[in-house]
Design a protein around this motif. Structure first.
Motif, PDB file in Angstrom:
ATOM      1  N   VAL A   1       1.718 -18.472  14.630  1.00 14.94           N
ATOM      2  CA  VAL A   1       1.331 -18.174  13.239  1.00 14.94           C
ATOM      3  C   VAL A   1       0.051 -18.886  12.807  1.00 14.94           C
ATOM      4  O   VAL A   1      -0.564 -18.524  11.805  1.00 14.94           O
ATOM      5  N   GLY A   2      -0.349 -19.916  13.549  1.00 17.60           N
ATOM      6  CA  GLY A   2      -1.564 -20.645  13.188  1.00 17.60           C
ATOM      7  C   GLY A   2      -1.468 -22.100  13.605  1.00 17.60           C
ATOM      8  O   GLY A   2      -0.536 -22.498  14.313  1.00 17.60           O
ATOM      9  N   ARG A   3      -2.434 -22.899  13.141  1.00 14.13           N
ATOM     10  CA  ARG A   3      -2.445 -24.329  13.498  1.00 14.13           C
ATOM     11  C   ARG A   3      -1.514 -25.103  12.556  1.00 14.13           C
ATOM     12  O   ARG A   3      -1.582 -24.942  11.330  1.00 14.13           O
ATOM     13  N   VAL A   4      -0.682 -25.930  13.164  1.00 13.28           N
ATOM     14  CA  VAL A   4       0.383 -26.612  12.422  1.00 13.28           C
ATOM     15  C   VAL A   4       0.188 -28.127  12.512  1.00 13.28           C
ATOM     16  O   VAL A   4      -0.088 -28.665  13.588  1.00 13.28           O
ATOM     17  N   GLY A   5       0.348 -28.822  11.376  1.00 11.82           N
ATOM     18  CA  GLY A   5       0.315 -30.282  11.353  1.00 11.82           C
ATOM     19  C   GLY A   5       1.713 -30.824  11.128  1.00 11.82           C
ATOM     20  O   GLY A   5       2.453 -30.318  10.275  1.00 11.82           O
ATOM     21  N   LEU A   6       2.081 -31.852  11.881  1.00  9.99           N
ATOM     22  CA  LEU A   6       3.451 -32.390  11.805  1.00  9.99           C
ATOM     23  C   LEU A   6       3.530 -33.678  10.993  1.00  9.99           C
ATOM     24  O   LEU A   6       2.670 -34.557  11.123  1.00  9.99           O
TER      25      LEU A   6
ATOM     26  N   VAL B   1      -5.656 -27.453   8.981  1.00  9.32           N
ATOM     27  CA  VAL B   1      -4.464 -26.783   9.517  1.00  9.32           C
ATOM     28  C   VAL B   1      -4.075 -25.638   8.577  1.00  9.32           C
ATOM     29  O   VAL B   1      -4.484 -25.602   7.416  1.00  9.32           O
ATOM     30  N   ASP B   2      -3.299 -24.716   9.107  1.00 17.04           N
ATOM     31  CA  ASP B   2      -2.840 -23.575   8.309  1.00 17.04           C
ATOM     32  C   ASP B   2      -1.487 -23.850   7.664  1.00 17.04           C
ATOM     33  O   ASP B   2      -1.145 -23.281   6.633  1.00 17.04           O
ATOM     34  N   LEU B   3      -0.738 -24.737   8.304  1.00 17.14           N
ATOM     35  CA  LEU B   3       0.633 -25.014   7.865  1.00 17.14           C
ATOM     36  C   LEU B   3       0.946 -26.485   8.120  1.00 17.14           C
ATOM     37  O   LEU B   3       0.724 -26.990   9.226  1.00 17.14           O
ATOM     38  N   ILE B   4       1.437 -27.138   7.065  1.00 17.33           N
ATOM     39  CA  ILE B   4       1.943 -28.509   7.198  1.00 17.33           C
ATOM     40  C   ILE B   4       3.465 -28.436   7.188  1.00 17.33           C
ATOM     41  O   ILE B   4       4.051 -27.762   6.326  1.00 17.33           O
TER      42      ILE B   4
END
Ligand SMILES: NC(=O)CCC(=O)C(=O)O
Length: 274
Positions: free
Chosen positions: A155-160, A178-181
């Motif tokens: 779905v995209g670049r994710v930050g954890l 990022v696209d999603l945190i």
């Protein structure tokens, strides 16, 4: 963060809310059922809450189920569940013991659709809170991590990040664009009622990306009460989905065009003066 490129491909994402108890077996059964529900609903990326496998009155219990990196029931569960459904599965947190020092980290593991691990993040900020009868000191049982982690998914670049990390905006800046945190959590009822929604929406607004937070939510067998309100927030800060308490799934669509439109109309990330 100088780059505003939108990496996202987009797709359905889902957060699982749980009210975990002290026994791993029943918790894994609930997690398996809810992940299946999310995947059958079309989610490509599904995230479990912090400590999905155990919440106990005795804080030492979570450390007792620790696993060595690469070996163990919880890691097998995540890998098998991801590959069974062909999804990106974000394993809330599991207690992992480090070979080097024998100490336990509160770790998010991510498995790809083939079941292979694609990312590991050790919670950096350890929760501490003391007011009246309520007292938490995560540092008594857990060692902090020290690395910022992002990964590329369908779905995209994710930050954890994990739970209390949500209060430290510098962590999210360090992730880059990022696209999603993701914020798998077990917020307390007291602090969650006061701060949870505001913090999640703020992280989405200031980073102009989606934020998804799967949470523990309800009264646990130990008597502990968690805030729940698992949530998906869009890059404008609007809440796309929320579940107040109890087990369940919240789902929403991650749209690259939404990220691009917010960043273009309000280029705050480009206006930063470093
Ligand atoms: N498990 C946690 O990190 C809890 C964080 C929390 O409740 C908070 O208010 O922050």
């Amino acid at each position: 963060m100088t780059q505003q490129a939108v990496n996202a491909v987009g797709g359905q994402i889902a957060a699982v809310q749980m009210v975990s108890g002290p026994d791993v077996g029943p918790n894994l059964e609930v997690a398996a059922r809810l992940v299946a529900e999310a995947a059958e609903g079309g989610a490509q990326l599904v995230a479990l809450p912090e400590y999905f496998a155990i919440i106990s009155g005795d804080e030492r219990a979570k450390v007792a189920i620790r696993e060595r990196d690469g070996v163990g029931r919880l890691q097998d569960f995540l890998s098998e569940t991801a590959s069974r459904h062909g999804i990106w599965l974000v394993g809330g947190t599991v207690p992992l013991v480090a070979e080097a020092d024998g100490k336990v980290r509160n770790t998010t593991l991510v498995c790809g659709p083939d079941g292979k691990r694609v990312a590991r993040y050790d919670k950096i900020h350890l929760f501490g809170f003391s007011r009246g009868q309520e007292r938490y000191d995560e540092a008594e049982t857990i060692e902090p991590g020290d690395s910022v982690v992002t990964f590329d998914s369908a779905v995209g670049r994710v930050g954890l990040s994990v739970c209390y990390d949500l209060r430290f905006p510098e962590l999210y800046r360090a992730m880059g664009a990022v696209d999603l945190i993701l914020v798998p959590s077990a917020f307390t009822y007291t602090t969650g009622k006061a701060h949870w929604e505001i913090l999640l929406r703020t992280r989405a607004i200031e980073n102009q990306c989606y934020v998804m937070a799967p949470a523990q939510g309800g009264r646990h067998p130990s008597g502990r009460v968690t805030w729940g309100h698992s949530m998906i927030v869009d890059p404008w800060g609007e809440i796309l989905a929320c579940r107040d308490e109890g087990e369940g799934v919240v789902a929403g669509l991650l749209e690259p065009s939404r990220i691009a439109a917010v960043r273009e109309s309000l280029p705050a990330l480009r206006h930063r003066r470093l």
